[in-house]
Design a protein around this motif. Structure first.
Motif, PDB file in Angstrom:
ATOM      1  N   UNK A  18       0.858  -1.195   0.000  1.00 58.01           N
ATOM      2  CA  UNK A  18       0.000   0.000   0.000  1.00 58.01           C
ATOM      3  C   UNK A  18       0.889   1.239   0.000  1.00 58.01           C
ATOM      4  N   UNK A  19       0.599   2.189  -0.876  1.00 60.62           N
ATOM      5  CA  UNK A  19       1.387   3.408  -0.992  1.00 60.62           C
ATOM      6  C   UNK A  19       0.470   4.615  -1.166  1.00 60.62           C
ATOM      7  N   UNK A  20       0.992   5.801  -0.859  1.00 63.22           N
ATOM      8  CA  UNK A  20       0.291   7.040  -1.147  1.00 63.22           C
ATOM      9  C   UNK A  20       0.424   7.320  -2.636  1.00 63.22           C
ATOM     10  N   UNK A  21      -0.720   7.431  -3.320  1.00 61.31           N
ATOM     11  CA  UNK A  21      -0.713   7.609  -4.769  1.00 61.31           C
ATOM     12  C   UNK A  21      -1.306   8.957  -5.159  1.00 61.31           C
ATOM     13  N   UNK A  22      -0.785   9.497  -6.265  1.00 61.53           N
ATOM     14  CA  UNK A  22      -1.308  10.742  -6.814  1.00 61.53           C
ATOM     15  C   UNK A  22      -2.716  10.489  -7.364  1.00 61.53           C
ATOM     16  N   UNK A  23      -3.683  11.310  -6.933  1.00 61.89           N
ATOM     17  CA  UNK A  23      -5.079  11.081  -7.303  1.00 61.89           C
ATOM     18  C   UNK A  23      -5.298  11.167  -8.804  1.00 61.89           C
ATOM     19  N   UNK A  24      -4.537  12.000  -9.500  1.00 65.14           N
ATOM     20  CA  UNK A  24      -4.766  12.188 -10.931  1.00 65.14           C
ATOM     21  C   UNK A  24      -4.021  11.173 -11.800  1.00 65.14           C
ATOM     22  N   UNK A  25      -2.807  10.782 -11.378  1.00 66.33           N
ATOM     23  CA  UNK A  25      -1.993   9.894 -12.222  1.00 66.33           C
ATOM     24  C   UNK A  25      -1.933   8.465 -11.708  1.00 66.33           C
ATOM     25  N   UNK A  28      -1.686  15.605  -0.423  1.00 63.77           N
ATOM     26  CA  UNK A  28      -2.337  14.359  -0.790  1.00 63.77           C
ATOM     27  C   UNK A  28      -1.966  13.179   0.065  1.00 63.77           C
ATOM     28  N   UNK A  29      -1.254  13.396   1.152  1.00 65.57           N
ATOM     29  CA  UNK A  29      -0.943  12.296   2.084  1.00 65.57           C
ATOM     30  C   UNK A  29      -0.845  12.882   3.486  1.00 65.57           C
ATOM     31  N   UNK A  30      -0.951  12.028   4.468  1.00 63.95           N
ATOM     32  CA  UNK A  30      -0.848  12.454   5.870  1.00 63.95           C
ATOM     33  C   UNK A  30       0.133  11.531   6.591  1.00 63.95           C
ATOM     34  N   UNK A  31       0.696  12.043   7.692  1.00 61.19           N
ATOM     35  CA  UNK A  31       1.663  11.253   8.459  1.00 61.19           C
ATOM     36  C   UNK A  31       1.230  11.108   9.898  1.00 61.19           C
TER      37      UNK A  31
END
Length: 977
Positions: A399-406, A880-883
């Protein structure tokens, strides 16, 4: 005629009687056997006819034959046993029982280019032998003596397999040059430079092969090593063979390492509750439904094994020892491990009635290391705990943080911690060999003079590579990575010296003089391999690097003893180093030390309470040339990076930039005083040392800022200042109880050390505030330490936090220092004021119990884990991501990181139990042909501290991204035949 015959017979009878009587006093072969009190033979003991030159050596069964007369006195000596004098009896063979020696005054101590008896030492020297080493899963030699020696602080470099520790003897003497001691293995000095592909170069020496550490602490003892001895010298002697029957030993240690604790961060439920209270709509939309403990995901229980086989004995006059060992150790951080295979051979033949002695030592090791991506530790601390570990995707199913558009990984986002480990391969293969051949020849026409030649080498070869696949999120934008590196090291040594040793009985004196020459050559070579992406496309081409430097030395030392109570030692060494310009090639380093054995004075000689009482005082000058650069005095040009090529015509060309340099740079020089007291009571059942020392280093090597236009850079390495170190050391060793079935031995040491910078500029009226250092993570360019005149090196340089009535820190509110407009102030130091070690050994029948406890007092640590993740802006990124945040946020409520607050500088004093061992000796087994011993060991048993981080032992004083030191449970089995 009858009368004449009677007279003739009488004369003949008298002649025969006289001849028979004379034969009783003529030299004849005297035979005997030497045994211990338990009936074991004593091979290798020396038997000498008193007031004669006749010498014999006991064979493998303890038997000896020597020419002597009835009534002569035989002197029998052997290390570890009391000296005995026995008259030759009329009947043969002799049976002699040697008694083990409780006193250590006659023990031989290895010093530079020779040996000395403990009682004749004038310098501050500590010895730790194999019987006193720490037990357990030991992967590096420094772990054997941690906590054992006053003034020697060994700080672990982390929990990675083979990481070892940082060694400091009486504090550091430099700012930018090395503060590591010079380490000498079987007469071969090792450079302080690292070996590529290993976390710690000492991990390439098998701890099981080591017989003893001799630690030279003061300048009177170390000055014989000249310009590399300012930080002390550690002489490591490996095990050797002995004349006698074949002996075979096999020992193994099986271990399991577990995580002792973890960083306290918000769990999934706490995190969701916090976002619900403070988060905006975007943050709330990103919160997941999982509850993942990311630290659990990246750590594991780790298993290891250490196996060693030793074979020793003697073939006629050829004592030998051969050993092989294999170590396998997984790290508690997944994907990290080492595999090491080693072999060692020692041969020590003698020829020409022991006038010629040859010692050959050869050690070889192969170590394969897999390095884990330790960035996963910081990622696990800062990753959103509400997200799952796995997801169905093309990024390795992590699971990774992904760019919403690409739909591609967000480059700046924290990556999946487990993915950082599993999709990263970093391997190294290292081969190293250290060897020497030493020849000692006692000249037959001049027996007081011994000529010695010692030739040695230290060579290593490293091949390493790394690979990250193109689909891994950690390197997705670059298309993965494929790297390769290698290194070659070749160090050569040749020592030639003469030693004159003579007892001058007419004037009650002993003289021991050594003079010689030393040549050492050091070569390093690292070819340039292109950096590629996973498909093999070239991304960057680094610059190849190779260097060579040479050290030529002349040295001399004289020891003089008067009436066995007044001792004098003086030494001088002249070193020439190619590291510096011609006008600074040569330097002189000298020392002198005096000692008075008060116990040998008439008023104390018969006082049985004292077994030893000696006062020592010494002064010496040593140097430090270990700055990590081969030629710091030369102008050097460095090729620029790929992205700064200069366009010209139809092409682009690399640029070269000039580096800063100082043509007059030279080594540091340390002058040191030492005053000490050696004491012993009750036949040395209680013994120890007390030392006071003061060291001052001048021509300090420091990387300092320069004025604009003053050099080719905004900083330069040069000689600019002075630093001092002073302290006190106390060591006590005691045999507390010595009964038939029960024994108790204990040791305690305590040291006080204080370092202070005296000068940091070549301009007397300089108003410089100091040199900033101590970079931290979480903020670009932030530092929290400073080197300033009048303060300890690396003193913390922070804001003074203001607190509300409830004791909570007030965000952004600090007290202004009393002077100046700068909000920063100097606060505490990472260096401990006091260090202590306590060891204890109990024996009851066949059982034994031992432990080692250490303590540091007065050391402070900047908790970078808390400062980097202790504010809400660690969660809110707007990208687009949180920590995640650590649990300390619940106490502070900081909205923004407060990196410079002294709130994060914590008292890291601690009490640690390093080692706890319980053993049982089964005695004779296999029809009484072998012995068996089993022991259970726990390492890193407990730590008592106020520090809130994982571990209070942080050498740099800045705690960030730590590889935790595990708790290790081990089972050891030792079989001897």
């Amino acid at each position: 005629m009858k009368m004449k015959k009677r007279i003739l017979h009488g004369i003949l009878y008298l002649f025969i009687v006289m001849l028979t009587g004379l034969s009783a006093y003529a030299q004849q072969p005297v035979k005997g056997t030497l045994k211990t009190s338990s009936g074991e033979p004593v091979p290798g003991a020396t038997i000498t006819v008193k007031k004669a030159n006749t010498v014999a050596i006991a064979d493998s069964a303890g038997n000896f034959t020597i020419k002597a007369q009835t009534g002569d006195t035989l002197v029998i000596t052997f290390v570890g046993f009391k000296r005995q004098e026995i008259r030759v009896p009329a009947t043969m063979p002799m049976q002699v029982i040697l008694q083990e020696s409780v006193s250590t005054l006659n023990d031989v101590v290895v010093i530079g280019y020779g040996t000395r008896s403990q009682k004749d030492l004038t310098g501050s020297i500590a010895t730790v032998s194999s019987k006193d080493f720490q037990q357990g899963a030991i992967t590096t030699p420094d772990q054997l003596v941690t906590g054992k020696v006053a003034g020697v602080v060994i700080t672990s470099n982390g929990g990675a397999p083979g990481a070892g520790g940082t060694i400091r003897i009486r504090g550091g003497t430099s700012l930018n040059a090395s503060n590591n001691p010079l380490i000498v293995v079987d007469g071969v000095p090792l450079t302080g430079e690292g070996v590529s592909g290993v976390a710690n170069p000492l991990s390439l020496v098998n701890p099981n092969d080591i017989e003893s550490f001799n630690i030279l602490k003061d300048a009177s003892a170390t000055a014989i090593y000249g310009n590399r001895a300012s930080n002390g010298v550690i002489i490591i002697t490996t095990k050797s063979g002995a004349a006698g029957r074949l002996k075979v030993t096999f020992n193994t240690v099986l271990s399991e390492s577990v995580r002792r604790n973890e960083i306290d961060v918000l769990d999934g439920d706490q995190y969701r509750q916090l976002i619900a209270q403070k988060g905006n709509d975007d943050e709330k939309a990103l919160v997941g439904v999982a509850s993942t403990d990311w630290q659990d995901q990246i750590f594991q229980k780790a298993f290891g094994g250490d196996y060693n086989l030793g074979i020793s004995g003697g073939i006629k006059k050829l004592p030998y020892r051969l050993s092989v060992g294999h170590t396998y150790q997984d790290g508690i951080l997944k994907t990290s491990n080492i595999k090491r295979t080693s072999a060692s051979l020692n041969l020590s033949p003698s020829f020409f009635n022991n006038r010629l002695k040859v010692t050959i030592n050869v050690k070889g090791v192969y170590q394969k290391t897999r390095f884990a991506n330790e960035g996963a530790i910081g990622a696990a601390i800062g990753f959103d705990p509400t997200q799952p570990v796995y997801a169905s995707n093309k990024y390795g199913n992590f699971w990774e943080w992904l760019n919403a558009s690409t739909g591609t990984p967000i480059e700046l986002a924290t990556k999946n911690p487990l993915g950082l480990l599993m999709l990263n391969s970093s391997l190294s293969d290292v081969y190293r060999s250290i060897g020497s051949i030493k020849v000692d020849y006692k000249l037959p026409f001049f027996p007081a003079l011994t000529a010695t030649a010692n030739a040695g080498y230290d060579v290593s070869k490293t091949e390493g590579n790394g690979f990250v696949p193109a689909y891994a999120a950690q390197s997705y934008q670059r298309g993965g990575s494929m790297t390769q590196y290698s290194q070659r090291r070749k160090d050569k040594l040749l020592d030639l010296y003469l030693t004159y040793a003579k007892d001058l009985k007419g004037i009650a004196s002993k003289v021991d003089v050594t003079a010689g020459y030393s040549y050492q050559d050091f070569f390093r070579g690292s070819p340039a391999y292109p950096v590629r992406n996973a498909q093999g496309d070239v991304i960057n081409i680094p610059t190849a690097d190779s260097s060579r430097n040479t050290l030529i030395s002349f040295f001399a030392r004289a020891n003089y003893t008067l009436m066995d109570r007044y001792l004098l030692t003086a030494s001088i060494r002249r070193d020439g180093s190619s590291r510096f310009a011609a006008n600074n090639h040569w330097g002189d380093f000298s020392s002198v030390a005096l000692a008075w054995r008060i116990k040998e004075e008439g008023f104390l000689k018969d006082v049985n309470t004292f077994s030893d009482l000696k006062i020592r005082v010494g002064y010496g000058v040593t140097g430090n040339q270990d700055i990590g650069l081969a030629y710091p005095f030369l102008p050097i040009y460095t090729r620029g990076a790929n992205n700064v090529q200069y366009p010209f015509g139809n092409g682009s060309y690399f640029t070269y930039r000039a580096e800063a340099y100082d043509p007059n740079i030279k080594w540091e020089q340390t002058a040191a005083w030492n005053a000490g007291l050696d004491y012993g009571f009750l036949n040395n059942r209680i013994s120890g040392t007390l030392d006071f020392y003061y060291k001052k280093t001048k021509d300090l090597l420091a990387d300092i800022p320069t004025a604009a236009g003053a050099n080719l850079s905004n900083h330069v390495l040069t000689n600019v200042g002075n630093i001092e170190s002073k302290g006190v050391e106390l060591a006590i060793n005691a045999t507390v109880v010595e009964k038939q079935n029960f024994g108790w031995k204990a040791g305690f040491n305590i040291s006080y050390n204080q370092n202070k910078i005296l000068k940091l500029s070549n301009v007397s009226d300089s108003s410089s505030e100091g040199i900033l250092t101590g970079g931290i993570s979480g903020g670009t360019g932030n530092t929290v330490q400073i080197n300033t005149v009048g303060y300890a090196p690396q003193t913390f340089y922070v804001y003074k936090q203001v607190y509300d009535p409830n004791g909570r820190p007030v965000e952004g509110v600090y007290e202004k220092p009393s002077e100046g407009s700068n909000m920063f102030y100097r606060y505490k130091s990472p260096n401990p004021k006091l260090t202590m070690g306590f060891t204890s050994q109990f024996n009851y029948l066949n059982w034994d119990l031992s432990f080692v406890v250490r303590s540091n007092i007065g050391n402070y640590v900047y908790n970078n884990i808390r400062s980097a993740g202790g504010a809400y802006n660690s969660i809110r990124t707007s990208m687009g991501y949180i920590g995640n945040v650590n649990a300390d946020y619940l106490n502070t409520g900081f909205s923004n990181s407060q990196y410079s607050s002294d709130y994060y500088v914590e008292n890291a004093s601690f009490l640690r139990m390093d080692n706890l061992s319980l053993g049982y000796n089964f005695g004779k087994i296999l029809r009484k042909t072998a012995t068996l011993r089993v022991n259970a060991i726990v390492q890193n048993v407990f730590v008592i501290t106020k520090y809130s981080g994982l571990d209070p032992e942080i050498f740099s004083g800045i705690d960030n991204n730590p590889y935790p030191k595990p708790r290790i449970y081990s089972l050891g089995i030792n079989i001897a035949y």
